[in-house]
Design an enzyme around this catalytic site. Structure first.
Site, short mmCIF file in Angstrom:
data_model
loop_
_atom_site.label_atom_id
_atom_site.label_comp_id
_atom_site.label_asym_id
_atom_site.label_seq_id
_atom_site.Cartn_x
_atom_site.Cartn_y
_atom_site.Cartn_z
N ASP A 138 0.87 -1.44 0.09
CA ASP A 138 0.01 0.29 -0.15
C ASP A 138 0.96 1.18 0.09
O ASP A 138 0.06 2.32 -0.16
CB ASP A 138 -0.98 -0.01 1.24
CG ASP A 138 -0.19 -0.26 2.81
OD1 ASP A 138 0.70 0.08 2.82
OD2 ASP A 138 -1.15 -1.05 3.47
N HIS A 185 6.18 -8.01 -1.31
CA HIS A 185 5.14 -8.52 -2.05
C HIS A 185 4.94 -7.47 -3.24
O HIS A 185 3.75 -7.26 -3.78
CB HIS A 185 4.22 -8.66 -1.36
CG HIS A 185 4.23 -9.90 -0.39
ND1 HIS A 185 3.53 -10.27 0.64
CD2 HIS A 185 5.14 -10.77 -0.46
CE1 HIS A 185 3.59 -11.21 1.27
NE2 HIS A 185 4.76 -11.71 0.73
#
Length: 259
Positions: A98, A113
């Site tokens: 994010d 990730h």
């Protein structure tokens, strides 16, 4: 206020390193991925689309899911936990996609990730990468990204790591290096079950670090908790700002913490 008996870092901890999972970002509305209330359980069709072998057929769903995630993160901004980590000046290894650690001001962030705030070429050999303008929709153009790579002409995709894909080697190498040099290793909001992130706390402990887990619902399995010297079953958005105030010898609540 510090809870009596709760572990707190001190001036002897000169190399604090954080490992963060989706729990630290859940307050923004992003939610978590695993468990009965996680994205994979609530939207099983989304979990199915996360398999790399299904590309390129799943690109519309990936753009919709990760574009939405990027939009929520951009609109809601960092949490008090993200801001406290940034103010501590500690490097971060994150399983999150994010970008909230960078938005809070953290300078060293290993994104294991990938990033939902960036796009990349579907061809893994192509170096093209671009930043999103998160929107709504299932097309890359809905998120400010061209449908085809400007370098090679292949389709574009969110720059997140899917199941069956290798983690970014640079991020993984940085994460391992940070874990080995830490004298205090703090895991926040992560299940501790996903490898290779799950091996980082044991690596840090093997190299002499004090290991701490901060999570409102730490795993009940004693074998999973055993790697941590201290388990704090409290809200990281209270614990971490408390640590930061104590180390910096300031009081009150920062006006930067809106949640």
């Amino acid at each position: 206020m510090t809870t009596p008996g709760r572990f707190v870092p001190g001036p002897q901890h000169e190399e604090i390193v954080f490992l963060t999972g989706s729990g630290i970002s859940a307050r923004t509305g992003l939610g978590t991925f695993r468990g009965p209330d996680g994205l994979w359980a609530l939207e099983p069709e989304t979990e199915q689309a996360m398999h790399a072998e299904l590309l390129p057929d799943t690109l519309p769903q990936l753009w919709s899911v990760w574009g939405r995630m990027a939009r929520i993160a951009t609109e809601h901004g960092p949490t008090p936990g993200h801001r406290a980590i940034a103010r501590l000046g500690a490097p971060v290894i994150t399983q999150n996609i994010d970008g909230l650690h960078q938005a809070a001001g953290s300078e060293v962030v290993a994104e294991l990730h990938g990033s939902a705030l960036h796009a990349r070429c579907l061809d893994p050999e192509c170096p093209w990468r671009g930043r999103l303008r998160p929107g709504s929709g299932s097309r890359p153009e809905d998120h400010g990204v061209p449908a085809t790579c400007p370098v090679c002409g292949a389709p574009t995709r969110p720059a997140v790591v899917l199941f069956d894909e290798m983690l970014p080697p640079d991020a993984l190498e940085l994460g391992m290096r940070l874990a080995r040099r830490a004298d205090l290793f703090v895991a926040v909001g992560t299940s501790g079950t996903v490898f290779p992130a799950a091996q980082l706390a044991p690596v840090a402990k093997a190299h002499g670090a004090t290991t701490v887990l901060v999570d409102t619902a730490p795993p009940p399995d004693p074998s999973m908790r055993a790697v941590f010297d201290h388990v704090i079953a409290e809200d990281a958005h209270e614990v971490l700002p408390d640590w930061e105030r104590g180390l910096h010898r300031v009081g009150g609540t920062s006006f930067l913490d809106p949640f």
